[in-house]
Design a protein around this motif. Structure first.
Motif, PDB file in Angstrom:
ATOM      1  N   GLY A   1      48.601  49.598  34.024  1.00  0.00           N
ATOM      2  CA  GLY A   1      47.351  50.232  33.640  1.00  0.00           C
ATOM      3  C   GLY A   1      47.552  51.721  33.673  1.00  0.00           C
TER       4      GLY A   1
ATOM      5  N   ARG B   1      40.739  46.850  28.467  1.00  0.00           N
ATOM      6  CA  ARG B   1      39.773  46.549  29.514  1.00  0.00           C
ATOM      7  C   ARG B   1      39.674  47.756  30.424  1.00  0.00           C
TER       8      ARG B   1
ATOM      9  N   VAL C   1      39.311  48.361  34.031  1.00  0.00           N
ATOM     10  CA  VAL C   1      39.325  47.563  35.264  1.00  0.00           C
ATOM     11  C   VAL C   1      38.730  48.321  36.430  1.00  0.00           C
TER      12      VAL C   1
ATOM     13  N   LEU D   1      43.487  49.015  31.023  1.00  0.00           N
ATOM     14  CA  LEU D   1      44.548  48.035  30.875  1.00  0.00           C
ATOM     15  C   LEU D   1      44.442  47.484  29.449  1.00  0.00           C
TER      16      LEU D   1
ATOM     17  N   GLU E   1      44.167  44.701  26.693  1.00  0.00           N
ATOM     18  CA  GLU E   1      43.548  43.384  26.756  1.00  0.00           C
ATOM     19  C   GLU E   1      44.631  42.317  26.957  1.00  0.00           C
TER      20      GLU E   1
ATOM     21  N   PHE F   1      45.725  42.305  30.475  1.00  0.00           N
ATOM     22  CA  PHE F   1      44.660  41.766  31.310  1.00  0.00           C
ATOM     23  C   PHE F   1      44.645  40.248  31.228  1.00  0.00           C
TER      24      PHE F   1
ATOM     25  N   ALA G   1      42.978  45.809  39.023  1.00  0.00           N
ATOM     26  CA  ALA G   1      43.218  44.857  37.934  1.00  0.00           C
ATOM     27  C   ALA G   1      43.088  43.432  38.463  1.00  0.00           C
TER      28      ALA G   1
ATOM     29  N   ALA H   1      40.347  40.809  37.126  1.00  0.00           N
ATOM     30  CA  ALA H   1      40.784  39.544  36.516  1.00  0.00           C
ATOM     31  C   ALA H   1      40.164  38.362  37.253  1.00  0.00           C
TER      32      ALA H   1
END
Ligand SMILES: Nc1nc2c(ncn2[C@@H]2O[C@H](COP(=O)(O)OP(=O)(O)OP(=O)(O)O)[C@@H](O)[C@H]2O)c(=O)[nH]1
Ligand SMILES: [Mg+2]
Length: 636
Positions: free
Chosen positions: A396, A427, A429, A437, A439, A442, A483, A487
């Motif tokens: 990231g 994304r 995060v 990050l 996609e 992720f 992250a 997630a």
């Protein structure tokens, strides 16, 4: 109507003795040579400055030395100029430094200029005409093709009016430097002024600065307060990009500051020793070898660099290539900055280029997408660039990291991130600090998490799930905590995973027991249920089962979690029904005999030995069914 005058930096260029400094004096009234040695030898050695405000244009002139030994000083002045005043003496025409200075201006990306044919008083009309044709031929096909060529004489004053008109029309075409960007002032001089202290000067590259502001000196990072400012020789409260600027700094000795350092907005730029670049070799320069060492010039800095060609051993004359430069000293570079390289021996300009990524990683053979990434940095839109950055940084990338690489303002970055978010390309995060990050990355992390949880269930059918900590540790250090958290959250929101206290399990995951485990589990329950309050030792119960101890212990854990069994002390486990029966017994006792009960009475009431009575009473205390008072309990 009055409008703010446009600020334009004009740099001279041309061979030694062609009349650059004399022409600046004729235009502005200021002779730019200031050193004793310059006056004695009649040549320019270091940069000189002069100012002129006329017809709505504020000119800051940077006069450079023509001597081949002082090209490095010329380079410190040439970066940051908007217009070049190319000086060609009508009696000498194109000479080596005419060429070298011209190449430097082109490589630095100077867009416009005016050509002055000087010393016209010394030659006849035919020679002047020849000089004009030579000059035209010389700049053909370059950024100066079509530039006005003005015949002048500093001696007679001939052509000065036309020259000013030519400068004015070129100045109109100049794209003004960006005052909205971060403040950046590459320093070309540092000296002390009696009664004021340290003063540094430079061409204000971008942004603006005000008196009282705190700025950062790079490299080093020292924070300094701006005590006073001058632009164009006048004291001002605020200086903007595009002006020659002198900054009076508090709290530092002038000897601690050198040419090549940079003053900037604090915390926004980061010095570097390794940059990815697009490199161009001048036509006529000898081929450049992989890992060749060169003199490197950017802004006002001069250092030594080693060139790593990307994917080739040699760069042919006149060609361009992607490369990485490793620098001996730290340089403050931003994407899009221009630089010049000069050969070691003889020291001549051989090329230059553009910084693509100022915070470059070491070249590795594994990194097969590097060229593609650099080309994206070279030509891409902000969205494409941010996306590519996010895709290359599996950890990231933070806002700060994007900014030191691109020089974007925070608002620009936020706008670009938002657009990519809408396209589901990245994304966010974490907001504080902003961490982006890709996609792809992720969803890879999410997939990895899901797979790990599934594997855990398969390997540990008797456990309810994997702990958060273990799941996170499994991802390793290549995933930021932010992250991981994002997630995990996304997976629970999609009902793919379920959080249960510290445990993470697959949605719908059940503990599945083998037939012999089911039997054993039932045996455990029976043993404790039958015993009532006179419970057996756990060890004995487990020893009687037909399965091995580790599995038996897990079954016990399951029963404890399911609250079928209850642990009262380290050694004592009871069936929940037995403990519940206690509540009824105590209530009856309270009704008939009052609220106080001692240990002997408790033993009698329940039929247990002292060994059991004490832990049970302590358990009841913890459950707030009783409260200890001296040797007795109060039934609550
Ligand atoms: N006759 C005549 N002499 C000139 C003219 N312009 C400059 N000179 C003379 O040429 C010599 C060099 O002039 P400078 O202005 O110092 O030249 P320069 O290009 O600044 O030289 P460097 O800074 O050392 O590269 C001086 O003696 C000037 O007097 C001109 O238009 N006519
Ligand atoms: Mg000079």
């Amino acid at each position: 109507m009055t409008t703010t005058p446009k600020s334009v930096i004009v740099g001279t260029a041309g061979h030694i003795d062609h009349g650059k400094s004399t022409l600046i004096e004729a235009l502005t009234g200021t002779h730019p040579d200031r050193l004793e040695e310059e006056k004695r030898r009649g040549i320019t050695i270091d940069l000189g400055f002069a100012f002129l405000e006329e017809d709505g244009v504020r000119y800051g002139f940077v006069d450079v030395p023509g001597h081949e030994r002082f090209v490095k000083n010329m380079l410190a002045g040439a970066s940051g100029i908007d217009l070049v005043l190319l000086v060609i003496a009508a009696d000498e025409l194109i000479r080596p430094q005419t060429r070298e200075h011209f190449d430097i201006c082109r490589l630095l990306g100077v867009q416009r200029g005016v050509i002055a044919l000087t010393k016209c008083d010394l030659v006849d009309a035919d020679t002047r005409e020849l000089a004009r044709l030579e000059a035209e031929e010389f700049v053909k096909g370059s950024f100066l093709a079509g530039a006005q060529i003005v015949e002048v004489s500093a001696k007679t004053g001939q052509g000065l009016t036309e020259l000013k008109a030519a400068l004015r029309s070129a100045a109109r075409e100049v794209r003004a430097k960006d005052t909205a960007k971060y403040f950046r002032l590459p320093i070309d001089r540092s000296f002390a002024v009696k009664g004021f202290g340290s003063v540094v000067t430079g061409t204000l590259f971008s942004g603006q600065v005000s008196v009282g502001e705190e700025v950062q000196l790079l490299p080093g990072g020292q924070l300094l307060r701006v005590r006073g400012l001058q632009t164009g020789g006048q004291s001002v409260e605020r200086a903007e990009a595009g002006r020659r600027t002198a900054v009076n700094l508090a709290g530092i000795e002038h000897t601690a500051i050198q040419r090549g350092m940079v003053l900037s907005t604090k915390g926004r730029l980061r010095p570097t020793r390794r940059a990815d670049v697009r490199l161009e070799l001048l036509p006529g320069a000898p081929p450049l070898k992989h890992r060749q060492r060169v003199h490197f010039h950017a802004g006002t800095l001069e250092t030594v660099g080693e060139i790593y060609l990307l994917g080739s051993r040699e760069l042919a004359t006149g060609q361009s290539a992607l490369a990485q430069i490793r620098l001996q000293d730290e340089a403050v570079l931003v994407r899009g900055d221009r630089f010049i390289i000069r050969q070691f021996s003889p020291v001549v300009t051989i090329g230059g280029g553009v910084v693509l990524n100022p915070q470059a990683r070491r070249f590795t053979a594994k990194d097969v997408h590097r060229a593609q990434f650099l080309e994206m940095l070279e030509k891409g839109t902000p969205e494409e660039i941010l996306r590519a950055m996010a895709e290359r940084n599996i950890l990231g990338i933070t806002a700060g990291e994007v900014i030191v690489r691109t020089g974007w303002l925070e608002t620009e970055l936020e706008g670009t991130a938002k657009a990519l978010l809408a396209k589901q390309a990245i994304r966010i995060v974490s907001q504080e600090p902003l961490v982006l990050l890709s996609e792809q990355r992720f969803s890879d992390i999410a997939k990895q998490l899901l797979a790990r949880v599934e594997r855990f269930h398969k390997e540990n059918p008797l456990l309810p799930g994997i702990t958060r900590e273990e799941l996170k540790a499994n991802l390793g250090r290549r995933v930021r905590p932010e992250a991981f958290a994002a997630a995990l959250q996304s997976l629970t929101e999609q009902n793919k995973l379920v959080l249960q206290g510290e445990f993470v399990k697959k949605a719908g995951a059940q503990i599945t027991l083998a037939p012999e485990e089911l039997r054993a589990k039932e045996q455990i329950v029976q043993a404790f249920a039958k015993a009532g309050l006179a419970v057996p030792s756990v060890k004995d119960v487990l020893a009687q089962l037909k399965i091995e101890t580790t599995r038996a212990e897990k079954l016990l854990q399951i029963l404890l979690r399911e609250k079928v069994l209850v642990r009262v002390s380290a050694e004592l486990i009871f069936h929940h029904a037995a403990l519940e029966s206690l509540t009824g017994l105590l209530a009856e006792y309270k009704k008939s005999k009052g609220e106080r009960i001692g240990v002997p009475a408790f033993k009698e009431l329940t039929g247990v030995t002292r060994k059991y009575a004490i832990p049970l009473l302590e358990h009841l205390d913890r459950q707030r069914l009783t409260r200890r008072m001296g040797d007795e309990r109060v039934i609550l």
